[in-house]
Scaffold this active site. Structure first.
Site, PDB file in Angstrom:
ATOM      1  N   ARG A  63       0.269  -1.279  -0.204  1.00  0.00           N
ATOM      2  CA  ARG A  63       0.108  -0.113  -0.044  1.00  0.00           C
ATOM      3  C   ARG A  63       0.819   1.368   0.265  1.00  0.00           C
ATOM      4  NH1 ARG A  63      -5.215   0.800   1.195  1.00  0.00           N
ATOM      5  NH2 ARG A  63      -5.695  -1.293   1.827  1.00  0.00           N
TER       6      ARG A  63
ATOM      7  N   LYS B 112      -6.263 -17.625  20.076  1.00  0.00           N
ATOM      8  CA  LYS B 112      -4.892 -18.054  20.139  1.00  0.00           C
ATOM      9  C   LYS B 112      -4.109 -16.696  21.076  1.00  0.00           C
ATOM     10  CE  LYS B 112      -2.269 -17.267  16.217  1.00  0.00           C
ATOM     11  NZ  LYS B 112      -0.726 -16.312  16.095  1.00  0.00           N
TER      12      LYS B 112
ATOM     13  N   ASP C  11      -0.007 -23.319  17.187  1.00  0.00           N
ATOM     14  CA  ASP C  11      -0.183 -22.683  16.815  1.00  0.00           C
ATOM     15  C   ASP C  11       0.012 -21.835  17.965  1.00  0.00           C
ATOM     16  OD1 ASP C  11      -0.089 -20.087  15.417  1.00  0.00           O
ATOM     17  OD2 ASP C  11      -2.073 -19.686  14.838  1.00  0.00           O
TER      18      ASP C  11
ATOM     19  N   THR D   5       2.826 -19.405  19.669  1.00  0.00           N
ATOM     20  CA  THR D   5       2.660 -18.147  20.033  1.00  0.00           C
ATOM     21  C   THR D   5       2.750 -17.739  21.294  1.00  0.00           C
ATOM     22  OG1 THR D   5       1.137 -17.955  18.072  1.00  0.00           O
ATOM     23  CG2 THR D   5       1.463 -15.689  19.490  1.00  0.00           C
TER      24      THR D   5
ATOM     25  N   ARG E 203       4.099 -11.163  18.943  1.00  0.00           N
ATOM     26  CA  ARG E 203       4.281  -9.643  18.718  1.00  0.00           C
ATOM     27  C   ARG E 203       2.811  -9.853  20.468  1.00  0.00           C
ATOM     28  NH1 ARG E 203       2.843  -8.159  13.453  1.00  0.00           N
ATOM     29  NH2 ARG E 203       4.622  -9.013  11.892  1.00  0.00           N
TER      30      ARG E 203
END
Length: 335
Positions: A31, A192, A245, A249, A256
């Site tokens: 973008r 999650k 997952d 995570t 993050r």
């Protein structure tokens, strides 16, 4: 395969590198025109995924029309944040004249509507049978770009489509398991992230491994409870897009969402954490939608509620600690 890929963040760039190295032709839409120009000229995403050279068969553009010129795309792959999914689908609909399969690699619910991605696709194209699929599972962008061995799930509304895409996109270090449980894979991938924030909070408060194991296990039960009630299959939550997952995570330092939890435990405000992070942490937006869905389907989600309380009390480490203790000392019940 010719792939039109939307989203030049860390994840989109990593997928572009992965599939280009597997022999596919990729057009990568960014973008930001300045970033697109830099990536096309310097062959690197210095801003979001530094140190990885873009293969020659990746063309980077800021012009959306370039993705579809001369009927380029065999597959449309969306790797933008979930918040941008609807607007990007509307753009896609205005450009295509045939049913090009759409695969998304974003995880989350749409804000306010709480819709899953496949429901948004069905709405935009007014067709629940439009060829659509989701790619989800334990996969950090940096490790995918490094060609570290990775396994993920690919679920579609048609098992033949899932199998065909899995066969076309798999490679030596990127194993793809086909699946027909769109709901289960999407719910696991979204929720999650909320659990990862909760785990980050507990780790940041110096709770130890027993606590982490208990939280992850109960978190899996909470996510599966909601997902099955929404129409997903219980077995899906025991697979790559569920527990796989979750483990990555909740425990990986590249997460993050885990970082959000760690910093909440330090007493930082949520706004400051997100400002410093520089990337989207989907769990921050998912928590409210997960709670809304739990109310709709009458499912208990105490971990999600605790994360939302932590957002409200962010900036005060003592408040965050009290919230975590109340969660961990809930009334005893049968497992």
């Amino acid at each position: 395969m010719k792939i039109s890929l939307l989203g030049a963040g860390a994840w989109g760039t990593a997928l572009a590198i992965l599939f280009a190295n597997s022999g596919h032709s990729v057009k990568l839409w960014c973008r930001n025109q300045q970033l697109a120009q830099q990536m096309q000229n310097q062959r690197i995403n210095n801003k979001l995924l530094p140190d990885f050279i873009l293969p020659k068969n990746i063309a980077v553009t800021a012009n959306f029309d370039d993705l579809f010129v001369d009927n380029f795309a065999d597959l449309i792959l969306i790797a933008t944040p979930t918040a941008a999914l609807r607007s990007n689908l509307e753009l896609i609909k205005s450009k295509i004249t045939t049913q090009i399969p759409i695969l998304w690699a974003c995880k989350g619910f749409e804000t306010q509507s709480s819709l899953l991605p496949h429901q948004i696709v069905s709405e935009i194209f007014d067709n629940p049978n439009y060829p659509m699929a989701v790619l989800s599972g334990p996969s950090f962008a940096q490790e995918v770009a490094q060609s570290q061995p990775t396994a993920v799930s690919l679920a579609a509304n048609d098992i033949n489509l899932a199998q065909n895409l899995a066969n076309a996109l798999h490679s030596e270090n990127f194993r793809i398991y086909s699946n027909d449980d769109l709901i289960g894979v999407e719910v696991g991938g979204a929720c999650k992230n909320v659990l990862a924030i909760a785990t980050g909070i507990c780790d940041g408060l110096n709770f130890k491994f027993n606590t982490r194991a208990a939280l992850i296990t109960r978190g899996l039960a909470e996510i599966a409870r909601l997902g099955v009630t929404m129409g997903g299959k219980h077995q899906t939550f025991l697979g790559l897009s569920g527990i796989g997952d979750i483990l990555l995570t909740c425990t990986g330092d590249l997460s993050r969402n885990r970082q959000v939890g760690l910093q909440l435990a330090q007493g930082k405000t949520l706004s400051k954490i997100l400002q410093d992070l520089g990337h989207v942490a989907e769990g921050v937006f998912t928590a409210k939608e997960m709670f809304n869905l739990s109310q709709k389907y009458n499912v208990e989600v105490p971990i999600c509620q605790s994360v939302m309380a932590a957002f409200e009390k962010s900036g005060d480490a003592n408040n965050i600690k009290d919230i975590a203790k109340k969660l961990l000392m809930r009334t005893i019940k049968a497992e």
